[in-house]
Write an enzyme that holds these catalytic residues in place. Structure first.
Site, PDB file in Angstrom:
ATOM      1  N   PHE A 123      51.088  32.669  27.154  1.00 55.86           N
ATOM      2  CA  PHE A 123      52.032  32.113  26.194  1.00 55.86           C
ATOM      3  C   PHE A 123      51.430  30.819  25.645  1.00 55.86           C
ATOM      4  O   PHE A 123      51.125  29.904  26.399  1.00 55.86           O
ATOM      5  CB  PHE A 123      53.397  31.820  26.828  1.00 55.86           C
ATOM      6  CG  PHE A 123      54.422  31.436  25.788  1.00 55.86           C
ATOM      7  CD1 PHE A 123      55.200  32.402  25.163  1.00 55.86           C
ATOM      8  CD2 PHE A 123      54.578  30.121  25.383  1.00 55.86           C
ATOM      9  CE1 PHE A 123      56.112  32.060  24.170  1.00 55.86           C
ATOM     10  CE2 PHE A 123      55.490  29.765  24.390  1.00 55.86           C
ATOM     11  CZ  PHE A 123      56.272  30.745  23.791  1.00 55.86           C
TER      12      PHE A 123
ATOM     13  N   ASP B 167      44.999  25.480  28.133  1.00 51.88           N
ATOM     14  CA  ASP B 167      46.366  25.179  27.706  1.00 51.88           C
ATOM     15  C   ASP B 167      47.144  24.680  28.920  1.00 51.88           C
ATOM     16  O   ASP B 167      47.574  25.459  29.772  1.00 51.88           O
ATOM     17  CB  ASP B 167      47.018  26.429  27.102  1.00 51.88           C
ATOM     18  CG  ASP B 167      48.434  26.139  26.587  1.00 51.88           C
ATOM     19  OD1 ASP B 167      49.011  25.100  26.974  1.00 51.88           O
ATOM     20  OD2 ASP B 167      48.956  26.967  25.828  1.00 51.88           O
TER      21      ASP B 167
ATOM     22  N   LYS C 220      55.177  19.224  26.798  1.00 52.36           N
ATOM     23  CA  LYS C 220      56.210  19.258  27.833  1.00 52.36           C
ATOM     24  C   LYS C 220      56.342  17.937  28.607  1.00 52.36           C
ATOM     25  O   LYS C 220      56.943  17.001  28.116  1.00 52.36           O
ATOM     26  CB  LYS C 220      55.959  20.447  28.754  1.00 52.36           C
ATOM     27  CG  LYS C 220      56.275  21.798  28.051  1.00 52.36           C
ATOM     28  CD  LYS C 220      56.445  22.902  29.049  1.00 52.36           C
ATOM     29  CE  LYS C 220      56.629  24.275  28.409  1.00 52.36           C
ATOM     30  NZ  LYS C 220      58.014  24.639  28.178  1.00 52.36           N
TER      31      LYS C 220
END
Ligand code: PLP
Length: 394
Positions: A137, A222, A251
């Protein structure tokens, strides 16, 4: 109040989210309260975002001070918080330079644009390739979506941006077969946050590094979900000695305040030239001062160590539950419990009823990503609720 807010949601918000019931009004530490005064222990933390828990006083004070001083100037005008944060990020990650974005996806897009320029320098005809992993993702904009190798996210948006090859996580044979001189970059999450918490082995990550070197390709890590302390290290890749060419963060970096970052090193530092990328909001004084206070608090409160210790307790406790849990994945405070039958969503719902917020990434995977400030008592409380719920569901 709850009914009215839920009706307004149904009427005015695009129907892209499946929400849990309730309207949430207040948070403190690892707790959050709904409009009816019910208290919840938050083991989702805004999906691995609220590293400092809710409304941490140090972060609130930093935001307050910066908001009273200077909020936003655009990137035409330099501010001190932006470069102070960049310097700090480079110190803790071993990278050289930063592009500030607004979230994970826009940080991924920056990395993909750098990789695309690199690919075009190798293959001017445009036939360069990217490699990403099944069940990954990386976001939902068109570039990031092409990297996100999951049917459920891609199926309504074909044709996708061409040039992506997908390989199975931890499968070295597939990786070797997929990479060649046309490969511009490999993008990998050290732990797949949305993909069953699949954890990359150090050997596999080393193979990616080696094959990138052999094929003059860039290694993009990532760390949007794994980064900034979640696994007990600033970066999950720090469990190895590997140095990526690009690192993507978001995040936990802002612990709830929107900010993303694409970090470069060595040969990727100067690929993008003036005017080739940009953002109106990226790297605002307020976002950067907030993130700076988040990183200082993670350091000052020893939260990397807390993530390791509480994460170990959580993992041991989950394993001890046994049926229906058959495996526990992840590192630090990024854990997945794999179930032997498809009841993950029922468990999530029953936990919510009992005041514990967790989530399911699929029918057989429960995800636990609590704030990094979580205490031992709170870990035990979470395990108690889970045991009760699993006992009830049978
Ligand atoms: N990359 C990873 C590994 C993620 O987990 C996510 C979001 O969950 C993204 C990228 C996209 O980040 P955002 O939702 O902040 O755009």
């Amino acid at each position: 109040m709850r009914e009215e807010i839920e009706q307004l949601d149904a009427k005015h918000i695009l129907p892209t989210y499946k929400r849990q019931p309730g309207v949430f009004v207040r948070g403190k530490g690892a707790r959050i309260w709904d409009s009816e005064g019910k208290e919840y222990l938050d083991f989702l933390a805004g999906i691995a975002v609220d590293a400092l828990g809710h409304c941490h006083p140090a972060m609130v004070a930093a935001m307050h001070e910066q908001a009273q001083t200077l909020i936003h100037t655009s990137n035409h005008l330099l501010t001190e918080p932006q470069v102070r944060l960049a310097e700090k990020l480079c110190q803790i990650t071993g990278m050289d330079r930063v592009f500030f974005a607004n979230d994970g996806t826009t940080a991924v897009e920056c990395a993909l644009k750098i990789a695309k320029k690199h690919g075009l320098s190798k293959c001017p005809d445009g036939h360069y390739e990217f490699v990403s992993l099944h069940r990954s993702f990386h976001g939902r904009t068109l570039g990031a979506l092409a990297a996100t190798a999951q049917e459920k996210y891609q199926k309504s948006f074909r044709p996708l941006i061409p040039g992506f090859r997908y390989v199975t996580a931890n499968n070295e044979l597939e990786l070797h077969a997929a990479m060649n001189k046309k490969t511009a970059a490999v993008i990998v999450e050290p732990i797949q946050g949305e993909g069953g918490l699949t954890t990359m082995s150090p050997e596999y990550l080393c193979s990616i590094r080696e094959l990138c070197d052999t094929n003059d390709a860039l290694m993009i890590v990532d760390e949007v979900q794994t980064g900034m302390g979640r696994t007990g290290f600033w970066l999950a890749i720090h469990r190895t000695k590997i140095q990526p060419d690009l690192v993507v963060l978001a995040k936990a970096l802002g612990s709830g305040f929107p900010i993303g970052a694409c970090l470069t090193r060595g040969r990727t530092n100067l690929i993008l030239e003036s005017g080739e990328h940009g953002s109106t909001f990226g790297g605002s004084a307020l976002a950067c001062a907030t993130a700076f206070s988040v990183l200082n608090t993670i350091e000052g409160e020893g939260l990397l160590q807390n993530a390791q210790e509480r994460g170990y307790e959580l993992a041991q406790g989950l394993l001890a539950i046994g049926d229906p849990i058959i495996e526990v994945r992840g590192h630090g405070l990024m854990r997945g419990a794999i179930l032997n039958r498809p009841i993950a969503r029922d468990i999530v719902r029953a936990c919510l009823d009992r005041g514990l917020i967790i989530n399911a990434t699929d029918e057989t995977t429960l995800r636990f990503v609590p704030p990094l400030i979580i205490s031992s008592d709170e870990v035990q409380e979470c395990l108690r609720v889970l045991r009760a719920v699993m006992g009830e569901l049978g």
